[in-house]
Scaffold this motif. Structure first.
Motif, short mmCIF file in Angstrom:
data_model
loop_
_atom_site.label_atom_id
_atom_site.label_comp_id
_atom_site.label_asym_id
_atom_site.label_seq_id
_atom_site.Cartn_x
_atom_site.Cartn_y
_atom_site.Cartn_z
N THR A 103 0.82 -1.22 0.00
CA THR A 103 0.00 0.00 0.00
C THR A 103 0.85 1.26 0.00
O THR A 103 0.47 2.27 -0.57
N ASN A 104 2.01 1.22 0.64
CA ASN A 104 2.87 2.42 0.67
C ASN A 104 3.78 2.50 -0.54
O ASN A 104 4.60 3.40 -0.63
N ALA A 158 -6.24 0.56 7.19
CA ALA A 158 -6.52 0.09 5.84
C ALA A 158 -5.36 -0.74 5.32
O ALA A 158 -4.20 -0.33 5.41
N LEU A 319 -7.14 -1.50 -2.84
CA LEU A 319 -6.12 -0.68 -2.20
C LEU A 319 -4.84 -0.62 -3.03
O LEU A 319 -4.03 0.28 -2.88
#
Lengths: 321, 493
Positions: A103-104, A158, A319
């Protein structure tokens, strides 16, 4: 950080005094990096490893360093860069980091490290408030299948373990997981309050975090994410109820990239000896951690499989592109 | 057994010499870390967790409880004297407190903060003893829709801090909200305004920004304005003690601050900061001399300082009775309970009643100790102000830098400190108020997250904000707070 150094010196001195002979395989110095703030699961894992290794004489001096931030990816990036080729450093990590890397969009992933061993873990529970009309996991699955948008599921951040499990369960229930209505809360406290107050339909968290509320009857546990029944826990598994999902929030240690085979073997031996020690068994019992030990190449294969599964789930729930 | 009897039993255990010693150690350590910007009670208790292996639970919790209360006392001292808040709950105290200190009234400011903290801590602990079940109901009645309404209500309090030029105040508020957007978006996991720096993914640290804007900004401003070779000494004017007038003006703010702080502490997204905003707002609106706000009004110190201490007592209610942590420190305390195999929640009072009541009794004792410890120190602390300005501000810079660096040992944090410090300098230079920045930084993300959570749960239906009675009432209150001062202006003498 004077206080911490003081404590470490104290434990070091203590361990040194109780130690009569250092076994031949002892390493000189070992640095364990906890990629989170003091107090959380990764930090406690790092400190427990340090205590047991030093107590058993597997390393002469063990230092714990906290490099917090962004689901552990700050610590991971620093570790892969600064400790390259360093055979005397370990990084604590886990399933959460696998998700955070994705996600990052972290430039460094766990594939850039040398897998050592999976150590502990915890299973997740799916709960509803005591007053909820949903009595079984089947009820929840049916509600998701009818109108998944109406089923709000509260949990941690999340892309974290709770979110991944929500996605997996929705898929297994035959619902449209792309429309999953997951509501992330910061910290277990806020999510717990939202579930107790009936503000969300269901909640997901590690079993230990809500054990008290489940036992007191304020929360009804619909299922636990283990493969088989967990000893002392009276909750049916997801699989028993026809939802083919198994997920552990595991924690492991990895070594730096670019280390030699000898260095890798020394670390594997030390971790293996630690895992066999009585002191480690006591830590697991005290902290109610499950023993999920898996070392070396087996762990490397598992890590790859887990990465694929998490990537697929995060793509489904939108995501990760 | 009634709560009172059990409490008396708790006092009997807490008053043993050994347990008094742990309490004293806790409050002293707490005061010390409260003074240091950056190091807070959560981090300290986390670092002390290994001692749970050696200490019995009663001793450990007495010490941790004292430490938590003590941190709130300590941080007001540097807030008032040096404009350097040690904890986020004392940021608002710096506004009026530091102005008081600079006009030679540092001693009454410190005294009203200490006594206010004592009053609030004691009443808060009493409420914890007798009203816990009620407060727990309130805590879980708040869902995302109610929180959003609450944040909007809190936003209106910014109107009391905007200063004389509304547009400048609103600009400062917008800067704060923009800073609050930095980092991973809680609801989607996507990074915002991080510009590729992984250190920014978790957002900017509130205390770093507050110390930068207040302390570093102030130091730069002083250095740019004055010829530092002219050594000026700030004298302490008047009495070292609170005058009759000070008492008269302080007692009501103490009580109002206590009433505001306690429920906020018990709310899972409440915290110690928001009640200090509300308290400041009410004191300014209710004051007979609103013009004194901005020049050092004692009400602006008494209210917020009471509010942050009573919030800490409030935090313990859902922690002990539900196992629900509502602050970072409470989350660490929960870990400590689990280390002993104890599970906070309804069973805790039954299974480990004596431990809980001893902890509560020790909070009363710790509170009294803090007052005794802090009041005589007022005279010592105010001597800090007689340090020549160049040395004092130099010292503040060293102190803030060390405090911020010690938390993560990260050079990035230092960069952030001096960048926000420079922004703080520019804001002072062009006469923008800095307090609204902090309000925006705290409330912005909370308001946004709860708005989006509420709409996610309702699947995009905005009517939840009027169909939930608590939310509706809070919105009406917020509207009243904005409109009322315009329609009805009390005569200013």
């Amino acid at each position: 950080m004077k206080k911490r150094n003081f404590l470490l010196t104290l434990t070091a001195a203590f361990a040194g005094a109780t130690m009569l002979a250092i076994p031949a395989l002892a390493m000189d110095n070992l640095t364990i990096i906890a990629p989170a703030k003091p107090g959380g699961g990764w930090d406690q894992t790092a400190r427990s490893i340090a205590e047991v290794m030093q107590g058993a004489g597997l390393a002469k001096a063990v230092t714990v360093e906290n490099v917090a931030g962004a689901g552990g990816t700050v610590g991971l990036a620093q570790f892969a860069d600064k400790n390259k080729g360093d055979g005397s450093a370990l990084l604590v990590n886990g399933l959460v980091m696998v998700g955070a890397v994705l996600t990052n969009q972290s430039p460094v992933s766990l594939a850039d490290t040398t897998p050592i061993a999976r150590l502990t873990g915890e299973y997740e529970v799916i709960v509803v408030p005591a007053a909820s009309p949903l009595k079984t996991l089947g009820d929840l699955a049916a509600a998701m299948k009818t109108d998944i948008g109406k089923v709000s599921v509260g949990g941690g951040s999340a892309g974290g373990t709770d979110h991944i499990l929500a996605g997996l369960v929705a898929q297994a229930a035959g619902a449209d997981a792309t429309k999953l209505n997951y509501v992330p809360f910061s910290g277990g406290g806020e999510a717990l309050a939202a579930i107790l107050g009936g503000h969300v339909t269901a909640g997901i968290s590690g079993y230990g975090e809500w054990e008290g509320q489940i036992k007191s009857g304020e929360l009804r546990a619909l299922g636990i994410s283990s493969g088989a029944k967990v000893e002392g826990v009276d909750i049916p598994t997801l699989k028993e109820q026809g939802i083919e999902v198994e997920l552990a929030n595991w924690r492991s240690v990895v070594a730096a990239p670019g280390i030699s085979d000898d260095q890798k073997k020394a670390l594997l031996d030390a971790v293996d000896a630690m895992h066999k020690s009585d002191a480690w068994k006591k830590v697991l019992a005290d902290k109610k951690w499950l023993d999920l030990y898996m070392a070396g190449d087996d762990f490397g294969t598992f890590l790859k499989a887990e990465n694929d599964r998490v990537t697929a789930t995060l793509k489904t729930i939108g995501l990760v592109q | 057994m009634s709560a009172l009897e059990q409490l008396l039993g708790g006092f009997a255990t807490a008053l043993t010499l050994q347990n008094l010693g742990w309490s004293l150690l806790g409050v002293s350590l707490g005061t010390f870390i409260g003074i240091l910007p950056g190091i807070g009670p959560a981090l300290t208790i986390a670092l002390l967790l290994p001692i749970t292996g050696y200490l019995d639970p009663t001793a450990a919790f007495i010490m941790f409880g004292g430490l938590y209360y003590g941190a709130m006392y300590g941080s007001s001292t540097t807030s008032i004297l040096l404009n350097t808040p040690g904890e986020s709950g004392s940021i608002i105290t710096a506004i009026e407190g530091n102005l008081m200190a600079r006009s030679g009234r540092g001693a009454p400011a410190l005294a009203t903060a200490a006594i206010g903290s004592f009053v609030a801590g004691t009443i808060g602990t009493l409420l914890l003893t007798f009203c816990a079940p009620l407060v727990v109901k309130l805590a879980i009645a708040f869902g995302p829709a109610e929180y959003f309404a609450l944040m909007i209500l809190a936003f209106t309090t910014a109107s009391a801090m905007l200063g004389s030029h509304i547009y400048k105040g609103l600009t400062a508020l917008a800067i704060g909200i923009a800073m609050g957007l930095i980092g991973i978006d809680e609801l989607t996991g996507q990074a915002r305004l991080a510009f590729g720096y992984p250190q920014l993914l978790d957002g900017v640290d509130l205390v770093v920004v507050a110390v930068g804007l207040f302390a570093v900004g102030e130091a730069m401003h002083v250095a740019s304005r004055r010829d530092l070779r002219e050594v000026t000494v700030e004298t302490v004017k008047g009495s070292l003690w609170m005058s009759r007038e000070d008492w008269r003006r302080s007692w009501k703010p103490w009580l109002r601050g206590t009433a505001l702080g306690f429920p906020f502490g018990a709310l899972p997204a409440g915290g110690t900061e928001i009640p200090t905003f509300l308290s400041y707002f009410f004191e300014k609106k209710l004051s007979k001399r609103p013009r004194e706000f901005g020049t050092g009004a004692i009400e602006g110190v008494a209210g917020p300082e009471a509010a942050n201490n009573s919030a800490v007592a409030g935090v313990l209610v859902p922690l002990l009775s539900l196992g629900l942590p509502t602050s970072a420190t409470a989350a660490i305390l929960l870990v400590a309970f689990q280390q002993y195999g104890l599970q906070p929640g309804p069973q805790l009072f039954e299974a480990s009643g004596p431990l809980v009541w001893t902890l509560i009794a020790s909070l009363f004792i710790g509170n009294a100790m803090l007052l005794v410890l802090n009041l005589p120190l007022v005279g010592v602390w105010v001597k800090l102000l007689s340090i020549p300005q160049p040395l004092l501000y130099g010292g503040i810079l060293v102190f803030s830098t060390l405090g911020v660096y010690s938390v993560n040992r990260s050079a990035f944090d230092l960069g952030l400190l001096f960048i926000t410090g420079f922004i703080g300098y520019l804001m002072r230079r062009f006469e923008f108020p800095v307090a609204p920045c902090i309000i925006g930084l705290i409330l912005g993300p909370l308001a946004e997250q709860n708005l989006r959570r509420a709409l996610s749960i309702s699947q995009g239906d905005w009517s939840v904000f009027v169909t939930h009675p608590i939310a509706l009432i809070l919105f009406i209150l917020a509207a009243t707070m904005l409109v009322l001062p315009v329609l009805w202006r009390p005569k200013v003498n």
